[in-house]
Design a protein around this motif. Structure first.
Motif, PDB file in Angstrom:
ATOM      1  N   LYS A  26      37.114  24.302  -3.933  1.00  0.00           N
ATOM      2  CA  LYS A  26      36.416  25.570  -3.714  1.00  0.00           C
ATOM      3  C   LYS A  26      34.908  25.331  -3.567  1.00  0.00           C
ATOM      4  O   LYS A  26      34.262  25.964  -2.729  1.00  0.00           O
ATOM      5  CB  LYS A  26      36.689  26.532  -4.870  1.00  0.00           C
ATOM      6  CG  LYS A  26      38.070  27.142  -4.827  1.00  0.00           C
ATOM      7  CD  LYS A  26      38.275  28.124  -5.961  1.00  0.00           C
ATOM      8  CE  LYS A  26      39.675  28.712  -5.919  1.00  0.00           C
ATOM      9  NZ  LYS A  26      39.893  29.661  -7.014  1.00  0.00           N
ATOM     10  N   ALA A  27      34.357  24.423  -4.361  1.00  0.00           N
ATOM     11  CA  ALA A  27      32.922  24.120  -4.271  1.00  0.00           C
ATOM     12  C   ALA A  27      32.592  23.524  -2.909  1.00  0.00           C
ATOM     13  O   ALA A  27      31.563  23.866  -2.303  1.00  0.00           O
ATOM     14  CB  ALA A  27      32.515  23.173  -5.398  1.00  0.00           C
ATOM     15  N   GLU A  29      34.249  24.057  -0.095  1.00  0.00           N
ATOM     16  CA  GLU A  29      34.368  25.144   0.878  1.00  0.00           C
ATOM     17  C   GLU A  29      33.134  26.049   0.814  1.00  0.00           C
ATOM     18  O   GLU A  29      32.605  26.456   1.852  1.00  0.00           O
ATOM     19  CB  GLU A  29      35.645  25.954   0.625  1.00  0.00           C
ATOM     20  CG  GLU A  29      36.930  25.222   0.970  1.00  0.00           C
ATOM     21  CD  GLU A  29      36.972  24.778   2.416  1.00  0.00           C
ATOM     22  OE1 GLU A  29      36.626  25.573   3.322  1.00  0.00           O
ATOM     23  OE2 GLU A  29      37.347  23.609   2.650  1.00  0.00           O
ATOM     24  N   GLU A  30      32.669  26.360  -0.399  1.00  0.00           N
ATOM     25  CA  GLU A  30      31.468  27.196  -0.542  1.00  0.00           C
ATOM     26  C   GLU A  30      30.244  26.472   0.034  1.00  0.00           C
ATOM     27  O   GLU A  30      29.409  27.086   0.705  1.00  0.00           O
ATOM     28  CB  GLU A  30      31.229  27.544  -2.013  1.00  0.00           C
ATOM     29  CG  GLU A  30      32.169  28.607  -2.541  1.00  0.00           C
ATOM     30  CD  GLU A  30      31.914  28.933  -4.005  1.00  0.00           C
ATOM     31  OE1 GLU A  30      30.797  28.638  -4.515  1.00  0.00           O
ATOM     32  OE2 GLU A  30      32.815  29.484  -4.644  1.00  0.00           O
ATOM     33  N   ALA A  31      30.137  25.156  -0.221  1.00  0.00           N
ATOM     34  CA  ALA A  31      29.016  24.375   0.305  1.00  0.00           C
ATOM     35  C   ALA A  31      29.054  24.368   1.831  1.00  0.00           C
ATOM     36  O   ALA A  31      28.016  24.533   2.486  1.00  0.00           O
ATOM     37  CB  ALA A  31      29.053  22.950  -0.241  1.00  0.00           C
ATOM     38  N   LYS A  32      30.266  24.205   2.422  1.00  0.00           N
ATOM     39  CA  LYS A  32      30.397  24.241   3.878  1.00  0.00           C
ATOM     40  C   LYS A  32      29.974  25.598   4.428  1.00  0.00           C
ATOM     41  O   LYS A  32      29.292  25.689   5.451  1.00  0.00           O
ATOM     42  CB  LYS A  32      31.845  23.949   4.299  1.00  0.00           C
ATOM     43  CG  LYS A  32      32.245  22.506   4.183  1.00  0.00           C
ATOM     44  CD  LYS A  32      33.700  22.332   4.613  1.00  0.00           C
ATOM     45  CE  LYS A  32      34.183  20.915   4.391  1.00  0.00           C
ATOM     46  NZ  LYS A  32      35.603  20.755   4.766  1.00  0.00           N
ATOM     47  N   ALA A  33      30.361  26.676   3.748  1.00  0.00           N
ATOM     48  CA  ALA A  33      30.003  28.026   4.190  1.00  0.00           C
ATOM     49  C   ALA A  33      28.482  28.214   4.112  1.00  0.00           C
ATOM     50  O   ALA A  33      27.869  28.805   5.015  1.00  0.00           O
ATOM     51  CB  ALA A  33      30.719  29.075   3.344  1.00  0.00           C
ATOM     52  N   ILE A  34      27.863  27.722   3.043  1.00  0.00           N
ATOM     53  CA  ILE A  34      26.409  27.837   2.884  1.00  0.00           C
ATOM     54  C   ILE A  34      25.692  27.045   3.979  1.00  0.00           C
ATOM     55  O   ILE A  34      24.735  27.532   4.592  1.00  0.00           O
ATOM     56  CB  ILE A  34      25.973  27.368   1.475  1.00  0.00           C
ATOM     57  CG1 ILE A  34      26.457  28.379   0.427  1.00  0.00           C
ATOM     58  CG2 ILE A  34      24.462  27.177   1.403  1.00  0.00           C
ATOM     59  CD1 ILE A  34      26.318  27.906  -1.011  1.00  0.00           C
ATOM     60  N   VAL A  35      26.167  25.830   4.262  1.00  0.00           N
ATOM     61  CA  VAL A  35      25.569  25.009   5.326  1.00  0.00           C
ATOM     62  C   VAL A  35      25.721  25.702   6.676  1.00  0.00           C
ATOM     63  O   VAL A  35      24.775  25.759   7.469  1.00  0.00           O
ATOM     64  CB  VAL A  35      26.200  23.594   5.338  1.00  0.00           C
ATOM     65  CG1 VAL A  35      25.830  22.844   6.604  1.00  0.00           C
ATOM     66  CG2 VAL A  35      25.785  22.806   4.108  1.00  0.00           C
ATOM     67  N   ALA A  36      26.898  26.259   6.952  1.00  0.00           N
ATOM     68  CA  ALA A  36      27.119  26.959   8.226  1.00  0.00           C
ATOM     69  C   ALA A  36      26.198  28.172   8.338  1.00  0.00           C
ATOM     70  O   ALA A  36      25.603  28.424   9.398  1.00  0.00           O
ATOM     71  CB  ALA A  36      28.581  27.391   8.346  1.00  0.00           C
TER      72      ALA A  36
END
Length: 147
Positions: A26-27, A29-36
């Protein structure tokens, strides 16, 4: 330790590892979403900056064109009317002047209008002289009879 307790501990350890893996996933996925999201924001900012830069450049180009146009217009006026705002341009044409107008503008070539003398005559300050439709100040050279 009895086998039953040992089995419970192993189950709890396995559950802890599973939860840890789930949290890490989950972390990630959240990091990928923040980067995107950061990439999208930076692309938006870059797009806006490019638009503003283009607008500023277009404005500066327009100002330069207007300045160039004004300079060309002044140059054209100067070519047609050699005396412009205190500057003298090379003569491209000649205007004949009446002696009476020259005399009037220098106070009948009075000594108070005399700016200096040369080998061929005096130079007088003329005021209110009309040249090419403009009222100007001018220096008038009056040749001596013997020069």
């Amino acid at each position: 330790m009895d086998p039953e307790t040992e089995a419970e501990i192993l189950e709890l350890q396995a559950e802890a590892l599973r939860i840890q893996a789930e949290i890490e996933s989950k972390a990630r996925e959240e990091a990928k979403a923040i980067v995107a999201q950061a990439r999208r924001r930076s692309e938006d900012i870059l797009f806006k900056a490019r638009g503003q830069a283009a607008s500023i450049i277009n404005q500066r180009v327009q100002e330069a064109k207007e300045q160039a146009s004004a300079i060309l217009e002044e140059a054209s006026d100067t070519a047609q009317n050699p005396v412009v705002s205190g500057r003298v341009a090379p003569l491209t044409s000649v205007q004949l002047m009446r002696y009476v107008d020259l005399s009037r503008s220098t106070g009948s070539f009075s000594s108070s209008a005399l700016m200096g003398r040369g080998s061929s005559g005096g130079v007088y300050k003329a005021e209110g002289l009309k040249i090419w439709g403009r009222t100007v100040q001018a220096a008038i050279k009056r040749l001596d009879a013997d020069s």
